[in-house]
Design an enzyme around this catalytic site. Structure first.
Site, short mmCIF file in Angstrom:
data_model
loop_
_atom_site.label_atom_id
_atom_site.label_comp_id
_atom_site.label_asym_id
_atom_site.label_seq_id
_atom_site.Cartn_x
_atom_site.Cartn_y
_atom_site.Cartn_z
N PRO A 177 16.79 13.84 8.17
CG PRO A 177 18.95 13.10 7.67
CD PRO A 177 17.87 14.00 7.15
CG PHE A 179 1.87 22.15 16.21
CD1 PHE A 179 1.71 20.82 15.89
CD2 PHE A 179 0.84 23.04 15.91
CE1 PHE A 179 0.55 20.37 15.27
CE2 PHE A 179 -0.31 22.60 15.30
CZ PHE A 179 -0.47 21.26 14.98
NE ARG A 206 -1.32 2.17 3.05
CZ ARG A 206 -0.43 2.98 3.57
NH1 ARG A 206 0.09 3.98 2.88
NH2 ARG A 206 0.00 2.80 4.81
CD GLU A 212 2.36 9.80 4.43
OE1 GLU A 212 2.11 11.01 4.32
OE2 GLU A 212 2.88 9.12 3.53
CG LEU A 261 -2.85 -16.63 15.59
CD1 LEU A 261 -4.08 -15.74 15.68
CD2 LEU A 261 -2.05 -16.30 14.35
NE ARG A 286 -3.18 -24.04 19.71
CZ ARG A 286 -2.74 -24.99 20.51
NH1 ARG A 286 -3.28 -26.19 20.51
NH2 ARG A 286 -1.72 -24.74 21.32
CG ASN A 298 -3.98 17.09 4.55
OD1 ASN A 298 -3.88 16.51 5.63
ND2 ASN A 298 -4.02 18.39 4.46
CD GLN A 314 -18.35 -17.08 29.60
OE1 GLN A 314 -17.84 -16.38 30.48
NE2 GLN A 314 -19.49 -17.72 29.76
N GLY A 364 11.39 15.73 11.02
CA GLY A 364 10.26 14.92 10.61
C GLY A 364 8.96 15.65 10.87
#
Length: 393
Positions: free
Chosen positions: A143, A392, A99, A372, A347, A277, A249, A288, A146
């Site tokens: 680097p 920010f 993707r 992103e 699992l 299983r 976006n 349950q 970001g």
């Protein structure tokens, strides 16, 4: 003892198919078949070997029509935002790396040229990129920069009619296989974007290896050492940080759907495993605590899908605000990684092997959680929308 009832798929309980138009469902089903036939049989080996046949896949995805599928003209399919989102969901049900290949190609590199480029740039690159004959990458992250892209150190300076580009970009999907890079740089006139053919002297893209996440994906550094570009290489319609953010976006919208694909694949795997299983002479699915886990995960998956479809409809009807994109990305990736981790517990030890996709999805989602825009950045985008105050710094 009551007879077991026929099992339902998790999203069947929400009847989400009734919210999707016939054309969009047809596109989704086509991509799902491609993933089942082409990706699932090989992706575990790609992940284990840390490789991806990206060039071959790009051409196959181009023939499928998903590269830049939501863009109009220049060989692009012009499909709905919802169809694009559903395609991302199915691709990420195969693997986040696949993707990401499509997202970076279509929503970052192609979209940058489509929205901000000159007619000459569009004609030169978009038809080939839509066909998967040319691969693009998107150079914004550095680097040391970001979450704060405005601090980038990559610089483009004028030299007569040319531009000289110098700097480094980091964590760039498709970088070392790309034919063209969209590189953002500081200039004397704000941040600007440049269309950089990767065979230009001074440009290199060493691949980043030893990854524990997104292993079935090409990740690179971009190095620009006095790269000389003609004046026509600059994207004429992008000035300032709004240019690259508009592209982000677009890519984040695909992630809203894509992360749910990874979560759905994990949940369907856990349900199937629990039904087979045997624990103390009974199926694990009959306990349950197991059913409580599956029920809670189904709720979060379904709520995420309803949010994604709602945002897709809004986008198709006129567009969504960046804060709404942040709502979807923050919620759906956060819930997807929680689902992947919980499925791993069902699992047990089998969940850590590549025989099952669960740990692979969980590891991949660690990257999706922070690229992103990190979860913290999206929280602050939402917080600013609610309070009017930017927090920010």
């Amino acid at each position: 003892m009551a007879r077991p009832t026929p099992p339902l798929s998790p999203l069947h309980l929400f009847d989400t198919d009734s919210l999707i138009g016939e054309d969009d469902r047809s596109i989704r089903d086509t991509v799902r078949r491609f993933v089942d036939d082409r990706i699932r049989p090989e992706v575990a080996q790609w992940y284990e070997s840390g490789s991806l046949p990206a060039r071959d896949l790009a051409q196959e995805l181009g023939r499928l029509g998903v590269l830049g599928m939501h863009l109009e003209g220049y060989g692009c399919a012009g499909m709905s935002a919802t169809a694009y989102g559903l395609a991302c969901l199915e691709l990420e049900a195969g693997d986040s790396g696949v993707r990401s290949l499509v997202s970076v190609q279509g929503s970052l590199a192609m979209f940058a040229i489509w929205k901000h480029g000159s007619e000459e740039q569009k004609q030169e690159w978009l038809p080939r990129m839509a066909a998967g004959e040319a691969i693009g990458c998107f150079g914004l992250t550095e680097p040391d920069f970001g979450s704060n892209p405005a601090g980038m150190r990559t610089r483009a300076r004028r030299d007569g009619d040319d531009w000289i580009l110098t700097g480094n970009k980091m964590w760039i999907t498709n970088g070392s296989i790309a034919d063209v890079a969209i590189v953002w740089a500081q200039t004397d006139d704000r941040i600007r974007g440049f269309v950089v053919p990767t065979d230009t002297p001074g440009f290199s893209a060493p691949e980043i290896t030893r990854k524990l996440s997104l292993r079935a994906s090409v990740t690179s550094e971009l190095v620009m050492d006095e790269v000389r570009l003609p004046g026509s290489a600059m994207l004429p319609e992008a000035a300032g940080l709004s240019g690259p953010l508009s592209c982000l976006n677009e890519a984040r919208f695909g992630i809203i759907f894509g992360a749910l694909g990874a979560a759905r694949d994990c949940l369907e795997t856990a349900v199937a495993y629990a039904r087979e299983r045997m624990i103390f002479d009974r199926p694990l699915a009959s306990y349950q605590l197991t059913q409580a886990k599956l029920a809670d995960m189904t709720l979060e998956l379904g709520k995420g899908m309803l949010l994604a479809l709602h945002l897709g409809r809004l986008e198709d009807e006129g567009g969504i605000a960046p804060a709404q994109v942040s709502l979807g990305k923050l919620n759906n990736v956060r819930e997807a990684i929680a689902i992947a981790r919980e499925c791993r517990t069902i699992l047990g030890a089998a969940g850590i092997t590549t025989e099952y996709p669960v740990m692979r999805h969980a590891n991949n989602l660690e990257s999706v959680l922070t690229y992103e825009g990190t979860s913290e950045v999206h929280q602050l985008v939402i917080g600013q929308a609610l309070t009017g105050e930017a927090a920010f710094r």
